[in-house]
Design a protein around this motif. Structure first.
Motif, PDB file in Angstrom:
ATOM      1  N   VAL A  16     -55.283 -36.551  22.119  1.00 14.83           N
ATOM      2  CA  VAL A  16     -54.682 -35.840  23.251  1.00 14.83           C
ATOM      3  C   VAL A  16     -55.757 -35.010  23.959  1.00 14.83           C
ATOM      4  CG1 VAL A  16     -53.039 -34.032  23.886  1.00 14.83           C
ATOM      5  CG2 VAL A  16     -52.358 -35.838  22.280  1.00 14.83           C
ATOM      6  N   HIS A  17     -56.631 -34.431  23.167  1.00 11.43           N
ATOM      7  CA  HIS A  17     -57.721 -33.650  23.747  1.00 11.43           C
ATOM      8  C   HIS A  17     -58.615 -34.542  24.612  1.00 11.43           C
ATOM      9  CE1 HIS A  17     -60.709 -30.531  24.153  1.00 11.43           C
ATOM     10  NE2 HIS A  17     -61.633 -31.371  23.720  1.00 11.43           N
ATOM     11  N   ALA A  18     -58.953 -35.706  24.092  1.00 18.18           N
ATOM     12  CA  ALA A  18     -59.792 -36.645  24.850  1.00 18.18           C
ATOM     13  C   ALA A  18     -59.111 -37.014  26.174  1.00 18.18           C
ATOM     14  CB  ALA A  18     -60.061 -37.899  24.025  1.00 18.18           C
ATOM     15  N   PHE A  19     -57.810 -37.210  26.112  1.00 16.12           N
ATOM     16  CA  PHE A  19     -57.050 -37.512  27.334  1.00 16.12           C
ATOM     17  C   PHE A  19     -57.155 -36.365  28.333  1.00 16.12           C
ATOM     18  CE2 PHE A  19     -53.144 -36.856  29.736  1.00 16.12           C
ATOM     19  CZ  PHE A  19     -53.005 -38.057  30.403  1.00 16.12           C
ATOM     20  N   ASN A  20     -56.976 -35.151  27.805  1.00 14.65           N
ATOM     21  CA  ASN A  20     -57.000 -33.965  28.669  1.00 14.65           C
ATOM     22  C   ASN A  20     -58.330 -33.765  29.368  1.00 14.65           C
ATOM     23  OD1 ASN A  20     -54.475 -32.751  28.737  1.00 14.65           O
ATOM     24  ND2 ASN A  20     -54.730 -31.847  26.710  1.00 14.65           N
ATOM     25  N   VAL A  21     -59.400 -34.133  28.673  1.00 13.20           N
ATOM     26  CA  VAL A  21     -60.738 -33.983  29.270  1.00 13.20           C
ATOM     27  C   VAL A  21     -60.853 -34.890  30.494  1.00 13.20           C
ATOM     28  CG1 VAL A  21     -63.190 -34.448  28.875  1.00 13.20           C
ATOM     29  CG2 VAL A  21     -61.846 -33.241  27.135  1.00 13.20           C
ATOM     30  N   VAL A  22     -60.312 -36.095  30.379  1.00 16.67           N
ATOM     31  CA  VAL A  22     -60.407 -37.057  31.488  1.00 16.67           C
ATOM     32  C   VAL A  22     -59.387 -36.755  32.581  1.00 16.67           C
ATOM     33  CG1 VAL A  22     -60.418 -39.514  32.068  1.00 16.67           C
ATOM     34  CG2 VAL A  22     -61.213 -38.762  29.810  1.00 16.67           C
ATOM     35  N   TYR A  23     -58.207 -36.346  32.183  1.00 12.93           N
ATOM     36  CA  TYR A  23     -57.124 -36.091  33.155  1.00 12.93           C
ATOM     37  C   TYR A  23     -56.602 -34.667  33.007  1.00 12.93           C
ATOM     38  CZ  TYR A  23     -57.199 -41.196  33.190  1.00 12.93           C
ATOM     39  OH  TYR A  23     -57.592 -42.497  33.285  1.00 12.93           O
ATOM     40  N   PRO A  24     -57.400 -33.713  33.406  1.00 12.62           N
ATOM     41  CA  PRO A  24     -57.013 -32.312  33.144  1.00 12.62           C
ATOM     42  C   PRO A  24     -55.746 -31.886  33.892  1.00 12.62           C
ATOM     43  CG  PRO A  24     -58.969 -32.419  34.550  1.00 12.62           C
ATOM     44  CD  PRO A  24     -58.687 -33.816  34.105  1.00 12.62           C
ATOM     45  N   LYS A  25     -55.401 -32.573  34.956  1.00 13.99           N
ATOM     46  CA  LYS A  25     -54.239 -32.146  35.753  1.00 13.99           C
ATOM     47  C   LYS A  25     -52.934 -32.851  35.352  1.00 13.99           C
ATOM     48  CE  LYS A  25     -56.810 -30.699  39.827  1.00 13.99           C
ATOM     49  NZ  LYS A  25     -57.271 -31.121  41.152  1.00 13.99           N
ATOM     50  N   ALA A  26     -53.013 -33.804  34.450  1.00 15.00           N
ATOM     51  CA  ALA A  26     -51.806 -34.536  34.056  1.00 15.00           C
ATOM     52  C   ALA A  26     -50.830 -33.596  33.358  1.00 15.00           C
ATOM     53  CB  ALA A  26     -52.181 -35.692  33.130  1.00 15.00           C
ATOM     54  N   LYS A  27     -49.549 -33.757  33.630  1.00 19.44           N
ATOM     55  CA  LYS A  27     -48.549 -32.939  32.947  1.00 19.44           C
ATOM     56  C   LYS A  27     -48.052 -33.686  31.708  1.00 19.44           C
ATOM     57  CE  LYS A  27     -44.271 -30.643  32.792  1.00 19.44           C
ATOM     58  NZ  LYS A  27     -42.862 -30.991  32.836  1.00 19.44           N
ATOM     59  N   LEU A  28     -48.601 -33.310  30.580  1.00 14.41           N
ATOM     60  CA  LEU A  28     -48.251 -33.959  29.318  1.00 14.41           C
ATOM     61  C   LEU A  28     -46.895 -33.468  28.817  1.00 14.41           C
ATOM     62  CD1 LEU A  28     -51.336 -34.002  26.928  1.00 14.41           C
ATOM     63  CD2 LEU A  28     -50.084 -35.949  27.856  1.00 14.41           C
ATOM     64  N   ILE A  29     -46.112 -34.377  28.281  1.00 15.56           N
ATOM     65  CA  ILE A  29     -44.867 -33.983  27.608  1.00 15.56           C
ATOM     66  C   ILE A  29     -45.004 -34.352  26.137  1.00 15.56           C
ATOM     67  CG2 ILE A  29     -42.372 -34.318  27.484  1.00 15.56           C
ATOM     68  CD1 ILE A  29     -42.375 -34.922  30.442  1.00 15.56           C
ATOM     69  N   ARG A  30     -44.886 -33.358  25.280  1.00 19.48           N
ATOM     70  CA  ARG A  30     -45.108 -33.578  23.854  1.00 19.48           C
ATOM     71  C   ARG A  30     -43.784 -33.771  23.137  1.00 19.48           C
ATOM     72  NH1 ARG A  30     -50.444 -31.639  22.636  1.00 19.48           N
ATOM     73  NH2 ARG A  30     -51.340 -30.775  24.548  1.00 19.48           N
ATOM     74  N   LEU A  31     -43.538 -34.971  22.723  1.00 18.38           N
ATOM     75  CA  LEU A  31     -42.312 -35.264  21.974  1.00 18.38           C
ATOM     76  C   LEU A  31     -42.656 -35.724  20.566  1.00 18.38           C
ATOM     77  CD1 LEU A  31     -40.273 -37.144  24.745  1.00 18.38           C
ATOM     78  CD2 LEU A  31     -40.147 -34.735  24.131  1.00 18.38           C
ATOM     79  N   GLY A  32     -43.867 -35.371  20.125  1.00 17.96           N
ATOM     80  CA  GLY A  32     -44.335 -35.911  18.856  1.00 17.96           C
ATOM     81  C   GLY A  32     -44.114 -34.998  17.666  1.00 17.96           C
ATOM     82  N   ILE A  33     -44.386 -33.741  17.837  1.00 19.10           N
ATOM     83  CA  ILE A  33     -44.431 -32.853  16.673  1.00 19.10           C
ATOM     84  C   ILE A  33     -43.037 -32.333  16.346  1.00 19.10           C
ATOM     85  CG2 ILE A  33     -45.347 -30.651  15.846  1.00 19.10           C
ATOM     86  CD1 ILE A  33     -47.936 -31.315  17.189  1.00 19.10           C
TER      87      ILE A  33
END
Lengths: 410, 410
Positions: B24-41
């Motif tokens: 998820v961190h790697a994703f955030n580095v590439v797409y810092p503006k994406a609005k992530l929805i966390r349904l995992g934890i």
């Protein structure tokens, strides 16, 4: 059929404190009107510091609102508490500890009991004698202590006697052991080691590749300047020692449940091939797998101990207990008893007069002056002939107990 | 030198959730503006019930005053909480449990991790697959699981596959085992057993002298009448089963830390000579030696769950999460996915389309619709090809995630 862990069956079914409770109950049945004063159990009586109370109210309120709610925290504890601990308990004393070396827990008893999981069951171990029973009992549960002989000693445990003759300062083992438990200030004798005395142990551990589990639960009671508060004040200790701390006796957290354990990155043990394995990563794995962090409310309460108000309030409580200790030392000495401890620790180690056993003296004190202590033999074979009293009681109870004992013809 | 417990070294160093965090961190580095929805934890997001908040404020205030202060509590938990548990969780369902059979703890994870200490390291064990990783990891730490093969299976563990083919209802082992872990409602598949299905397991245990550790952490999410809330609803279970419960998902206690374990007096295991040893007394000894009770504040909070207001408030929170589950089931089904669970459990078990692996599907979901799930293979080999989603998120997040997934061309 599932087979039980046979080592559990080696443990005695009765505990020291339930044996005491039974004897006190029997006394109460015969003398229901007697005013008993309980100076035996190591539980605190003063309320929590107001700073902790305020912090815990705030934490409870945070959990009432979705926008400030805290769910699972880090298994290792929150950064805010770890940072406060490092700053006040270590950096101030010139000790460098990194945040990933500190593990917050629900109390020192849990950590003391669980830390042995990191080691093979057949490591050799030493304890000072007498001492807090959890060290031996938890190691018995995994088979490390061997079998119990008729004198109450485990076959695979080296007992380092602490007696009047050696000033309750144990000699180093005369052979090497893998694991040593040290508790300073000591429960139950109330004695401490100076820097030079503790250095001997660290040097022994460095020379013999021995792991020290250093229980510093009573650190806050140290009053004398030459007594180290942390084993890491001794050079080299970060290579050989794990230190366990508690907020129970520092700030009245016996019912709130919080402590911490420092596992420096340098501390290692060996695998069978001789590779050195950092215990920090093993403890981290243990805690992540079998523990889910201490309560958020508790951790916010513990953080408040380190605020200026919290520090001031904690000091007042400790001063209160230490004044109890002074009153008890003085009263007992005046009454003709030999008394140890109570200077850098909330424990008083009282020698039974006339060669009485711990339990005989316990009963005499109970029936003749209605004061409850803890028989020293309950802490190990070398505790025979002593009684532990604690300074955690109410002032008026300590005073009245001393009045009774001063008048007592024992 | 001290030798490490070599079994710890068999555990992988990386954890499922930290692997996810890295991706998820790697994703955030590439797409810092994406609005992530966390349904995992599996952590909750709703605040605590007001009844618990009020009770904990009162408990904090009690600790502020010497006359109402509480220090060490019983290691087994306070009678007020144990009585409330027995009355509401068991007596109401016609189950007779005595107070000394209930042990309050700082959470189900601790008990799940520690319960194996009561048994010899070489008992055989079975788990349903996929399942909560603590069962295997904690048994690995004492050597019980043997060695890991290239397919991610431990040599001394019987894996009971839960797949689409068997409706995620595992078959009984085709041989006898000493110890079985069951988790119903199940984490991660969200499936349950009916009374008749659970009876097969109890009967197997009675016939084979097998100990069942029954993890009922998600019991509060059961909606269907034929699903037992406790294994003790099944006749004979008190002879063979230990049940572990949690307030984490019932009442949002993930950060407050409280659960309990029932060890009926009838549950025994054998010593080497064939004598039957009650596990209740062994667990009591374990807890008295290595645990000092859950926080008083926490226990007062947990007691309030059982008040009429508390019950009403808990129901509202569970309804909220189960409405999330319904929205997610519907959205995913509409989008063409195969979905399991989410009816009697807050977990949705989503089949990866087109034969994708868990991790491939995880990445696709992350990069294409910016939704984070948990790869099913992280819960065991039979979890491969699935993803776990949880219903513990915010309503608007669940809704938005479903909108994205409905529009998604996967």
């Amino acid at each position: 059929m599932a087979l039980v862990n046979e080592h559990f069956l080696k443990l005695s079914n009765s505990y020291l404190f339930s044996d005491i409770a039974k004897k006190v109950h029997a006394f109460n049945v015969v003398y229901p009107k007697a005013k008993l004063i309980r100076l035996g159990i190591g539980d605190v009586t003063r309320p929590l510091p107001p700073a902790c109370i305020e912090a815990m109210h705030r934490a409870v309120d945070e959990l009432a609102d979705a926008s400030t709610f805290h769910g699972y925290g880090p298994e290792q504890g929150y950064g805010f508490l770890i940072d406060a601990i490092i700053k006040h308990d270590f950096t101030k004393r010139g000790i460098s500890i990194s945040p990933s070396e500190v593990f917050i827990s629900d109390g020192a008893k849990s950590d003391t009991g669980n830390i042995g999981e990191l080691l093979r069951w057949d490591n050799s171990m030493a304890i000072t004698d007498p001492v807090y029973p959890v060290y031996v009992d938890s190691n018995t549960m995994c088979g490390r202590t061997g079998s119990l002989d008729e004198n109450g000693r485990w076959s695979n445990v080296t007992y380092l006697s602490c007696t009047e003759e050696n000033g309750f300062i144990p000699a180093l083992p005369n052979h090497r052991v893998d694991l040593i438990y040290l508790c300073y200030p000591n429960n139950p004798t109330g004695t401490t080691l100076t820097r030079d005395q503790l250095k001997l142990w660290v040097d022994y551990a460095l020379e013999n590749d021995t792991l020290i589990v250093f229980d510093a639960a009573y650190e806050a009671y140290i009053t004398e300047p030459d007594v180290p508060h942390s084993i890491y004040e001794i050079r080299g200790a970060k290579k050989v020692a794990i230190e366990i701390r508690s907020f129970s006796k520092t700030a009245g957290f016996t019912g709130v449940r919080c402590g911490y354990t420092v596992v420096p990155k340098e501390v290692t043990a060996s695998d069978i091939k001789g590779n050195r394995i950092p215990l920090n990563s093993l403890w981290n794995r243990r805690q992540c797998t079998k523990f889910n962090g201490a309560s958020y409310i508790t951790q916010r309460g513990a953080e408040a101990i380190y605020t200026p108000e919290g520090q001031q309030q904690v000091k007042q409580t400790i001063d209160y207990y230490m004044e109890n200790a002074r009153i008890m030392r003085e009263g007992l000495t005046d009454a003709g008893f030999k008394v140890y401890g109570g200077v850098n620790a909330p424990y008083i180690w009282l020698k039974a007069p006339k060669g009485m056993t711990s339990w005989n003296f316990f009963e005499k004190l109970l029936y003749e002056v209605n004061v409850v202590g803890t028989p020293g033999v309950g802490f190990g074979p070398s505790g025979e002939g002593y009684l532990r009293l604690t300074a955690f009681g109410k002032r008026e109870d300590c005073q009245e107990a001393m009045q009774r004992i001063r008048r007592w013809k024992f």
